[in-house]
Design a protein around this motif. Sequence first.
Motif, PDB file in Angstrom:
ATOM      1  N   GLN A 160       0.830  -1.214   0.000  1.00 35.97           N
ATOM      2  CA  GLN A 160       0.000   0.000   0.000  1.00 35.97           C
ATOM      3  C   GLN A 160       0.860   1.258   0.000  1.00 35.97           C
ATOM      4  O   GLN A 160       0.525   2.246  -0.657  1.00 35.97           O
ATOM      5  CB  GLN A 160      -0.937  -0.020   1.215  1.00 35.97           C
ATOM      6  CG  GLN A 160      -2.060  -1.049   1.096  1.00 35.97           C
ATOM      7  CD  GLN A 160      -2.957  -1.076   2.309  1.00 35.97           C
ATOM      8  OE1 GLN A 160      -2.485  -0.978   3.447  1.00 35.97           O
ATOM      9  NE2 GLN A 160      -4.253  -1.205   2.088  1.00 35.97           N
ATOM     10  N   ASP A 203      -4.184  -1.657  -3.215  1.00 38.75           N
ATOM     11  CA  ASP A 203      -5.267  -0.709  -2.935  1.00 38.75           C
ATOM     12  C   ASP A 203      -5.126  -0.184  -1.504  1.00 38.75           C
ATOM     13  O   ASP A 203      -5.106  -0.955  -0.549  1.00 38.75           O
ATOM     14  CB  ASP A 203      -6.602  -1.437  -3.106  1.00 38.75           C
ATOM     15  CG  ASP A 203      -7.799  -0.504  -3.047  1.00 38.75           C
ATOM     16  OD1 ASP A 203      -7.634   0.665  -2.657  1.00 38.75           O
ATOM     17  OD2 ASP A 203      -8.899  -0.966  -3.381  1.00 38.75           O
ATOM     18  N   ASN A 204      -5.041   1.135  -1.366  1.00 37.30           N
ATOM     19  CA  ASN A 204      -4.945   1.701  -0.016  1.00 37.30           C
ATOM     20  C   ASN A 204      -6.283   2.265   0.465  1.00 37.30           C
ATOM     21  O   ASN A 204      -6.346   2.949   1.477  1.00 37.30           O
ATOM     22  CB  ASN A 204      -3.849   2.768   0.054  1.00 37.30           C
ATOM     23  CG  ASN A 204      -4.153   3.981  -0.812  1.00 37.30           C
ATOM     24  OD1 ASN A 204      -5.214   4.074  -1.435  1.00 37.30           O
ATOM     25  ND2 ASN A 204      -3.211   4.906  -0.866  1.00 37.30           N
ATOM     26  N   GLN A 205      -7.361   1.968  -0.274  1.00 39.13           N
ATOM     27  CA  GLN A 205      -8.686   2.396   0.159  1.00 39.13           C
ATOM     28  C   GLN A 205      -9.335   1.365   1.088  1.00 39.13           C
ATOM     29  O   GLN A 205     -10.373   1.627   1.692  1.00 39.13           O
ATOM     30  CB  GLN A 205      -9.594   2.623  -1.058  1.00 39.13           C
ATOM     31  CG  GLN A 205      -9.029   3.612  -2.068  1.00 39.13           C
ATOM     32  CD  GLN A 205      -8.727   4.967  -1.455  1.00 39.13           C
ATOM     33  OE1 GLN A 205      -9.611   5.594  -0.873  1.00 39.13           O
ATOM     34  NE2 GLN A 205      -7.484   5.406  -1.561  1.00 39.13           N
ATOM     35  N   SER A 257      -8.720  -1.471   4.348  1.00 38.12           N
ATOM     36  CA  SER A 257      -7.824  -1.632   5.489  1.00 38.12           C
ATOM     37  C   SER A 257      -6.939  -2.867   5.301  1.00 38.12           C
ATOM     38  O   SER A 257      -7.367  -3.873   4.716  1.00 38.12           O
ATOM     39  CB  SER A 257      -8.629  -1.774   6.783  1.00 38.12           C
ATOM     40  OG  SER A 257      -9.146  -3.089   6.907  1.00 38.12           O
ATOM     41  N   ASN A 267      -7.071   5.716 -10.538  1.00 36.51           N
ATOM     42  CA  ASN A 267      -7.724   6.529  -9.498  1.00 36.51           C
ATOM     43  C   ASN A 267      -7.049   6.253  -8.166  1.00 36.51           C
ATOM     44  O   ASN A 267      -7.675   5.857  -7.218  1.00 36.51           O
ATOM     45  CB  ASN A 267      -9.218   6.188  -9.432  1.00 36.51           C
ATOM     46  CG  ASN A 267      -9.970   7.092  -8.481  1.00 36.51           C
ATOM     47  OD1 ASN A 267      -9.608   8.251  -8.310  1.00 36.51           O
ATOM     48  ND2 ASN A 267     -11.027   6.584  -7.859  1.00 36.51           N
ATOM     49  N   HIS A 268      -5.742   6.425  -8.162  1.00 31.63           N
ATOM     50  CA  HIS A 268      -4.957   6.082  -6.976  1.00 31.63           C
ATOM     51  C   HIS A 268      -4.720   7.303  -6.093  1.00 31.63           C
ATOM     52  O   HIS A 268      -4.329   8.349  -6.568  1.00 31.63           O
ATOM     53  CB  HIS A 268      -3.607   5.481  -7.392  1.00 31.63           C
ATOM     54  CG  HIS A 268      -2.698   5.230  -6.232  1.00 31.63           C
ATOM     55  ND1 HIS A 268      -3.008   4.353  -5.220  1.00 31.63           N
ATOM     56  CD2 HIS A 268      -1.484   5.756  -5.910  1.00 31.63           C
ATOM     57  CE1 HIS A 268      -2.038   4.333  -4.338  1.00 31.63           C
ATOM     58  NE2 HIS A 268      -1.102   5.188  -4.730  1.00 31.63           N
ATOM     59  N   THR A 269      -4.978   7.125  -4.806  1.00 29.07           N
ATOM     60  CA  THR A 269      -4.708   8.177  -3.824  1.00 29.07           C
ATOM     61  C   THR A 269      -3.515   7.749  -2.999  1.00 29.07           C
ATOM     62  O   THR A 269      -3.616   6.779  -2.246  1.00 29.07           O
ATOM     63  CB  THR A 269      -5.915   8.403  -2.904  1.00 29.07           C
ATOM     64  OG1 THR A 269      -7.043   8.705  -3.698  1.00 29.07           O
ATOM     65  CG2 THR A 269      -5.620   9.524  -1.935  1.00 29.07           C
TER      66      THR A 269
END
Length: 200
Positions: A140, A146-148, A150, A197-199
Amino acid sequence: MTRSQARKRRADAQRSRASILDAAIEVLNTEPDASVEAVAATAGVTRQTVYAHFPSREQLLAAVLDYLTDEAVAAMDAADLDTGPAMDALLRLLEAGNRTFGRYPVLLQKLSSLAVSPHTNHQRHAPVADRLKRIIQRGQKTGEFDNQLSPDWLVAVTIKLGHTASEEVDAGRMSGNEASEALHTSLLRVLRADTTNHTP
């Protein structure tokens, strides 16, 4: 009793326990309903010695499962989990576990039927879950995963998918290679970050 005598007695007891567990793995992987007497004979000890270490058959089976889990975790730690891409590390971890548990298919089917409390089940999974979480958190941070979601959720999903793959093989619905490929593909889809769409 002197201190050296006490140390020798403890060492003898540890060797005896290890030989019983090795014998149980050998015997029960061939015949999962084999008697304690058969395990004792293979270990070269008496039935009473087996019961001195493991007061019931259920406790012997639980100890065997813990023993195999420790072996699998040692193999995972030898797989260099902190280097390279996180997905590669995750696959190395899974392959290390499969190499260990894959040697004992009959025994593991028997062990899977053991009734255990949720607390015991959690403790047994904890060493593997901790290593999975470390890899997932690393992935992550680097943007691979995916860091959306947990890390704990992704750990739980990974473990469940691993169990599902094993169950499909045990049921004869998939070969080992098919299940491994399906597991890897599923994990890529679940874990991989959406780079569009990476945050960070």
